[in-house]
Write an enzyme that holds these catalytic residues in place. Structure first.
Site, PDB file in Angstrom:
ATOM      1  N   ASP A 102     -10.980  13.081  -4.583  1.00  0.00           N
ATOM      2  CA  ASP A 102     -10.578  12.375  -5.802  1.00  0.00           C
ATOM      3  C   ASP A 102     -11.725  12.472  -6.791  1.00  0.00           C
ATOM      4  OD1 ASP A 102      -7.990  10.948  -5.097  1.00  0.00           O
ATOM      5  OD2 ASP A 102      -9.270  10.204  -3.498  1.00  0.00           O
ATOM      6  N   ARG A 130     -16.174  11.099  -6.379  1.00  0.00           N
ATOM      7  CA  ARG A 130     -16.600  11.225  -4.980  1.00  0.00           C
ATOM      8  C   ARG A 130     -17.846  12.082  -4.847  1.00  0.00           C
ATOM      9  NH1 ARG A 130     -13.567   6.978  -4.340  1.00  0.00           N
ATOM     10  NH2 ARG A 130     -11.328   7.391  -4.223  1.00  0.00           N
ATOM     11  N   ARG A 152      -8.811   5.160 -16.004  1.00  0.00           N
ATOM     12  CA  ARG A 152      -8.362   6.361 -15.295  1.00  0.00           C
ATOM     13  C   ARG A 152      -7.213   7.031 -16.053  1.00  0.00           C
ATOM     14  NH1 ARG A 152      -6.984   4.345  -9.412  1.00  0.00           N
ATOM     15  NH2 ARG A 152      -6.722   6.589  -9.053  1.00  0.00           N
ATOM     16  N   LYS A 167      -0.557  12.068 -10.770  1.00  0.00           N
ATOM     17  CA  LYS A 167      -0.331  10.802 -10.066  1.00  0.00           C
ATOM     18  C   LYS A 167      -0.253   9.665 -11.059  1.00  0.00           C
ATOM     19  CE  LYS A 167      -5.286  10.310  -9.030  1.00  0.00           C
ATOM     20  NZ  LYS A 167      -6.313  10.372  -7.972  1.00  0.00           N
ATOM     21  N   HIS A 173      -3.850  -1.045  -3.644  1.00  0.00           N
ATOM     22  CA  HIS A 173      -4.693  -1.007  -2.451  1.00  0.00           C
ATOM     23  C   HIS A 173      -4.608  -2.335  -1.690  1.00  0.00           C
ATOM     24  CE1 HIS A 173      -6.520   2.151  -4.966  1.00  0.00           C
ATOM     25  NE2 HIS A 173      -6.894   2.698  -3.820  1.00  0.00           N
ATOM     26  N   ASP A 233       0.454   8.622  -1.842  1.00  0.00           N
ATOM     27  CA  ASP A 233      -0.854   7.995  -1.986  1.00  0.00           C
ATOM     28  C   ASP A 233      -1.302   7.602  -0.575  1.00  0.00           C
ATOM     29  OD1 ASP A 233      -3.141   6.955  -3.130  1.00  0.00           O
ATOM     30  OD2 ASP A 233      -2.084   5.684  -4.567  1.00  0.00           O
TER      31      ASP A 233
END
Length: 613
Positions: free
Chosen positions: A157, A165, A226, A256, A269, A342
């Protein structure tokens, strides 16, 4: 490519030149993978013309089908999964990494895992794989590929901005919303092409980007910066540009989070969000970026773990919803590429469902690639058992595996899975790439309010500048950037929720200063960060509030003499902030969202942005 297929012992003995094999495989792949254009240049440097009049075996026209036919059911089910492994090397013997791998995957390290289960892919995280430098990452990638009989999708990601990352020396672009603030679609495509080339140099051949969500909820806890912005047309243009750019750089992409995660106040999450848009609102707000990404040839679309009652009144999460993944994405929007879930370890998809049922239900809904189940052996066996019971057919499994294999062919992963470890460092973080990131950051900074305090002229400063507010690294880097512009700077970190003592200390440190710069992030009504700005605004030194996250902070920074939006705390964005503050560059960014006022209405509208006289 042919030697990879022969590991299954089922490939016919066609006498093809390297170039002919590649062209036939890519053509077959594009017959399966939706969207995109076949670029002749991509094959021009991969081999010469057929030698002489050597005959071509016309029966070998579907290498994806050949490979699929050679696979056992267990092989095929393995291809449906992408997981993370622990360890900085594929064959790690690190005690903690081995223990984690055994617990989660049933294998000691990444190499052993891919050899045993033949997964479709591996996803990298800095906390799992170190990701220290280009050579280490490239060696990890090569080690994993060498252990796999079918080349892997190796993903991460790397959205940039708030989701990164792989850190420096990889070029750190500001992210999606700063790009939206530049209004420069070509810059977005160029940034993605650079980023894609850097990733591929490290053996990473797939990026879970771009984010195609339209962020219309200022309180959105999981998307925010994002997203490219709140306007569907702007997000569509930028998402499509980044699809093209990443692919030009050599990596596959995933738009996404379908059907759209931009209007939720719940983090998927941690819980199960509900999107209350009507079907018409989805068509107008959420759909255009995904339609644009599909038209641009996105390799994957990632599902969202959220309920969307107007699209599926069963209230199944979109990841488990056949009306959404098959009826809407496949049949209505015409997407024929890979649908990836996801992460399946997120609470949003586990609410009300067992970890053994989620992967099966996702496949029944229309997903192809199952990302990060919390218990891989359980999920793997659940899919095998579903085939044995007849709940899933092997034909259904074949559909998904064919799409995954076709993607690997179309992006050159089967033909050339490994990377040059020695060359990676020269590609990653080059001076030219960093200059491109700096240019984007410089053009993204947006001046929202100014009473004449800015630009602040260093030559007139005698008391220096206080930098305070959110983020230890952020305040230090911003201070260093201002010092590089010739200012004397002091730093006082007050943090995300400054108390009375921290605010008093900041007021004391501001005494005698010529300017106070407050870095803010995620400020809400009644936030202690808002109290900090208000307290400092009552002093003699002018106050500049600089939002290094979403620009929505601007609604709550009462009394600031000037308000800036950087949208990012990446080093390039902080350097750009400093340049704007001292007038080394003029602010040229334009808001890619509406900033609402605390009492209702719009404080700063989409497109707002001040300049210098």
């Amino acid at each position: 490519m042919v030697h990879r297929l022969r590991e299954y012992g089922r490939v016919r003995s066609a006498k093809l030149s390297r170039k002919t094999v590649l062209i036939s495989s890519v053509t077959a792949a594009f017959a399966v993978v939706g969207g995109g254009a076949l670029i002749a240049e991509a094959t021009s440097d991969r081999g010469g013309e057929p030698e002489g009049d050597e005959p071509v075996d016309e029966t070998t026209q579907d290498p994806v089908g050949e490979l699929l036919a050679s696979m056992s059911l267990e092989d095929k089910v393995g291809q449906l999964f992408m997981v993370y492994v622990h360890g900085e090397a594929a064959d790690t013997a690190d005690t903690e990494a081995v223990a984690s791998n055994r617990e989660r995957l049933g294998a000691e390290n990444g190499a052993a895992f891919v050899a045993a289960y033949r997964p479709g892919g591996i996803i990298y995280f800095d906390w799992a794989n170190g990701l220290k430098d280009p050579a280490q990452i490239a060696a990890l990638s090569n080690g994993l590929q060498a252990a796999s009989t079918v080349p892997l999708l190796i993903a991460t990601d790397q959205e940039y901005g708030s989701v990164v990352r792989i850190g420096e020396p990889a070029t750190q672009f500001p992210g999606a919303m700063p790009l939206g603030a530049t209004r420069d679609v070509e810059a977005a495509e160029r940034a993605a092409a650079i980023a894609g080339a850097e990733l591929r140099a490290m053996g990473v051949n797939h990026n879970f980007a771009p984010d195609a969500d339209v962020n219309v909820d200022p309180e959105n806890p999981v998307i925010g910066v994002r997203s490219f912005g709140s306007d569907p047309g702007l997000v569509a243009d930028f998402a499509a540009a980044q699809v093209r750019g990443y692919q030009a750089g050599g990596v596959a992409v995933s738009a996404k989070h379908f059907p759209g995660h931009g209007d939720t106040s719940t983090d998927s999450h941690l819980g199960l969000p509900v999107i209350t848009h009507t079907a018409e609102e989805w068509e107008r707000i959420d759909a255009p970026p995904f339609q644009a990404a599909i038209a641009a040839g996105t390799d994957m679309v990632m599902s969202a773990h959220l309920q969307f009652p107007a699209l599926d009144d069963s209230l199944a999460p979109a990841t488990l919803s056949r009306p959404i993944l098959t009826g809407l994405l496949r049949e209505r929007l015409g997407f024929t590429g890979v649908v990836v879930t996801d992460a399946l370890d997120m609470q949003g998809v586990r609410t009300g469902y067992g970890d053994d049922r989620v992967p099966v239900l996702a496949l029944l809904a229309g997903a192809d690639l199952l990302l990060m189940p919390p218990d891989f052996p359980l999920a793997y066996e659940a899919v095998l058992n579903a085939v044995a019971s007849g709940e899933l057919t092997e034909e259904r499994i074949d559909e998904s595996v064919r799409r995954i294999l076709a993607l690997k062919h179309s992006r050159g992963i089967v033909d050339d899975p490994e990377t040059d470890e020695g060359a990676a460092a020269a590609v990653v973080g080059s001076d030219a790439n960093r200059a491109a990131a700096d240019d984007i950051a410089d053009r993204s900074v947006t001046l929202l309010a100014n009473d004449g305090t800015l630009p602040f002229r260093a030559a007139s400063a005698s008391g220096g500048v206080l930098v305070t507010g959110w983020g230890e690294q952020t305040t230090q880097r911003l201070a260093s950037a201002l010092a590089a512009q010739g200012l004397g700077v002091e730093v006082l970190l007050t943090g995300e929720a400054p108390g009375a003592d921290a605010i008093a200390a900041a007021k004391g440190a501001a005494a005698g200063r010529d300017l106070v710069v407050v870095a803010t992030r995620n400020v809400r009504a009644g936030s202690p960060q808002a109290d900090l700005v208000a307290a400092l605004a009552g002093g003699p030194a002018p106050v500049v509030a600089a939002a290094v996250g979403t620009p929505y902070d601007a609604a709550h920074v009462r009394g600031a003499n000037a308000v800036l939006a950087a949208y990012s705390y990446a080093p390039a964005s902080l350097a750009a902030l400093a340049k704007v503050i001292v007038g080394a560059i003029a602010p040229t960014g334009a808001l890619p969202v509406d900033v609402p006022a605390e009492g209702g209405g719009v404080l700063y509208p989409f497109g707002h942005g001040l300049g210098y006289e």
